[in-house]
Write an enzyme that holds these catalytic residues in place. Structure first.
Site, PDB file in Angstrom:
ATOM      1  N   ASP A  12       3.329   1.843  12.280  1.00 21.89           N
ATOM      2  CA  ASP A  12       2.305   1.134  13.045  1.00 21.89           C
ATOM      3  C   ASP A  12       1.543   2.116  13.926  1.00 21.89           C
ATOM      4  O   ASP A  12       2.142   2.870  14.694  1.00 21.89           O
ATOM      5  CB  ASP A  12       2.973   0.063  13.904  1.00 21.89           C
ATOM      6  CG  ASP A  12       1.993  -0.917  14.529  1.00 21.89           C
ATOM      7  OD1 ASP A  12       0.792  -0.573  14.655  1.00 21.89           O
ATOM      8  OD2 ASP A  12       2.413  -2.025  14.895  1.00 21.89           O
ATOM      9  N   ALA A  13       0.226   2.108  13.826  1.00 18.77           N
ATOM     10  CA  ALA A  13      -0.605   3.009  14.629  1.00 18.77           C
ATOM     11  C   ALA A  13      -0.472   2.755  16.124  1.00 18.77           C
ATOM     12  O   ALA A  13      -0.784   3.632  16.935  1.00 18.77           O
ATOM     13  CB  ALA A  13      -2.066   2.868  14.215  1.00 18.77           C
TER      14      ALA A  13
ATOM     15  N   GLN B 189       0.825  -1.205   0.000  1.00 22.18           N
ATOM     16  CA  GLN B 189       0.000   0.000   0.000  1.00 22.18           C
ATOM     17  C   GLN B 189       0.865   1.264   0.000  1.00 22.18           C
ATOM     18  O   GLN B 189       0.575   2.223  -0.724  1.00 22.18           O
ATOM     19  CB  GLN B 189      -0.928   0.010   1.208  1.00 22.18           C
ATOM     20  CG  GLN B 189      -2.085  -0.960   1.098  1.00 22.18           C
ATOM     21  CD  GLN B 189      -3.089  -0.804   2.225  1.00 22.18           C
ATOM     22  OE1 GLN B 189      -2.779  -0.263   3.286  1.00 22.18           O
ATOM     23  NE2 GLN B 189      -4.306  -1.281   2.004  1.00 22.18           N
TER      24      GLN B 189
ATOM     25  N   GLU C  53     -11.766   3.850   8.377  1.00 16.17           N
ATOM     26  CA  GLU C  53     -11.994   2.406   8.445  1.00 16.17           C
ATOM     27  C   GLU C  53     -10.758   1.634   8.886  1.00 16.17           C
ATOM     28  O   GLU C  53     -10.643   0.443   8.612  1.00 16.17           O
ATOM     29  CB  GLU C  53     -12.511   1.860   7.103  1.00 16.17           C
ATOM     30  CG  GLU C  53     -13.874   2.390   6.725  1.00 16.17           C
ATOM     31  CD  GLU C  53     -14.401   1.824   5.409  1.00 16.17           C
ATOM     32  OE1 GLU C  53     -13.924   0.770   4.966  1.00 16.17           O
ATOM     33  OE2 GLU C  53     -15.294   2.452   4.830  1.00 16.17           O
TER      34      GLU C  53
ATOM     35  N   HIS D 286      -9.011  -2.647  12.418  1.00 18.39           N
ATOM     36  CA  HIS D 286      -7.912  -3.611  12.411  1.00 18.39           C
ATOM     37  C   HIS D 286      -6.953  -3.459  13.589  1.00 18.39           C
ATOM     38  O   HIS D 286      -5.991  -4.215  13.695  1.00 18.39           O
ATOM     39  CB  HIS D 286      -7.097  -3.461  11.120  1.00 18.39           C
ATOM     40  CG  HIS D 286      -7.863  -3.806   9.891  1.00 18.39           C
ATOM     41  ND1 HIS D 286      -8.324  -5.075   9.621  1.00 18.39           N
ATOM     42  CD2 HIS D 286      -8.251  -3.046   8.833  1.00 18.39           C
ATOM     43  CE1 HIS D 286      -8.952  -5.080   8.463  1.00 18.39           C
ATOM     44  NE2 HIS D 286      -8.928  -3.861   7.971  1.00 18.39           N
TER      45      HIS D 286
END
Length: 286
Positions: free
Chosen positions: A121-122, A98, A139, A143
């Site tokens: 990474d969030a 992505q 959205e 996850h």
């Protein structure tokens, strides 16, 4: 689904494989669409762009300001956000595919100087505190192995008076007997720890140190029609994937997603919502 069973790396691997196929199914981007009414055309491209516009409406940013797009997908929504507002956008994803695709799109659009993408990474954002005027979670919270931690990280990087806008699938009402298995199967295929109840969002957002503003249930304009469009197009995508030599495990995953899409669309308890919040402090511009 056990939250501990979902790893960030597994989510990244899923989208490394599925992003191209999902882009074809979902009208170019990788998110749900918004239909104005029952007579709206069924193709995904226009409703998908309409949902992007609705999310852009939720962030009052402009030139000279910065937005963090957490879970940027293939980058198209971030590019639309930058074009319309003039803001700088930084998109992150844990999918290498992505990030690469989003970077190519930004370059082809002539926006590489204002829209950038990186692998991150969030759960542990690599940005300084108080460094963004807006945060988008389009959205992506679905996850997160720990939604509370992800929101706390988003709050940390927001400047005082900065705005958070997020959209997500939600559980609208208690599940009846037997409905748990459908939700569990959907979560397993999508590498989603859980689908958060709509009623839980105010407390979840407040717990991250943000002030909830709006919680809009737009399920009737989104879920069923998106799932119908997904189901009608997925067979074409499967045919293309098979011609391209996709491996059996990948094809099985796509078929599994197709198999539950119609049931998800018909379930009154599954919905879609947009939420906004602000970080306390500073002068809130309207």
């Amino acid at each position: 689904m056990d939250k501990g069973s979902v790893r960030s790396s597994a989510v990244g691997e899923l989208y490394d494989h599925l992003s191209a196929a999902f882009g074809e199914i979902m009208g170019g981007s990788l998110h749900f669409g918004y239909w104005e009414d029952a007579d709206d055309p069924g193709a995904m491209a226009v409703p998908s762009r309409r949902m992007t516009e609705k999310m852009i409406d939720k962030l009052p940013v402009g030139p000279g300001q910065r937005v963090l797009d957490i879970g940027c997908g293939n980058g198209r929504p971030a590019l639309d956000l930058a074009r319309r507002t003039g803001a700088e956008v930084v998109g992150i994803s844990i999918s290498r595919q992505q990030v690469a695709e989003a970077g190519r799109l930004a370059a082809s659009a002539g926006l590489s100087g204002r829209v950038t993408f990186r692998l991150a990474d969030a759960m542990d954002l690599p940005f300084a505190s108080d460094s963004f005027d807006g945060v988008w979670m389009f959205e992506s919270l679905l996850h997160m192995p720990d939604a509370s931690r992800a929101l706390a990280q988003a709050a940390r990087v927001l400047r005082p008076s900065g705005r958070l806008a997020l959209s997500n699938l939600v559980v609208r009402e208690p599940l009846a007997q037997g409905e748990e298995s459908l939700l569990e199967n959907a979560c397993r295929l999508f590498q989603a720890p859980s689908v958060i109840a709509l009623s839980d969002y105010p407390a979840l957002i407040s717990g991250a140190g943000l002030v909830p503003e709006e919680l809009a249930d737009i399920s009737g304009n989104s879920v069923r029609r998106t799932m119908e469009a997904f189901s009608s197009d997925v067979e074409k995508v499967l045919e293309k994937l098979m011609k391209d030599g996709a491996d059996a495990a990948f094809l099985q995953t796509v078929e599994g997603l197709s198999g539950i899409a119609t049931d998800i669309g018909r379930a009154a308890w599954i919905g879609y919502a947009i939420a906004t919040a602000t970080k306390p402090g500073g002068d809130v511009a309207r």
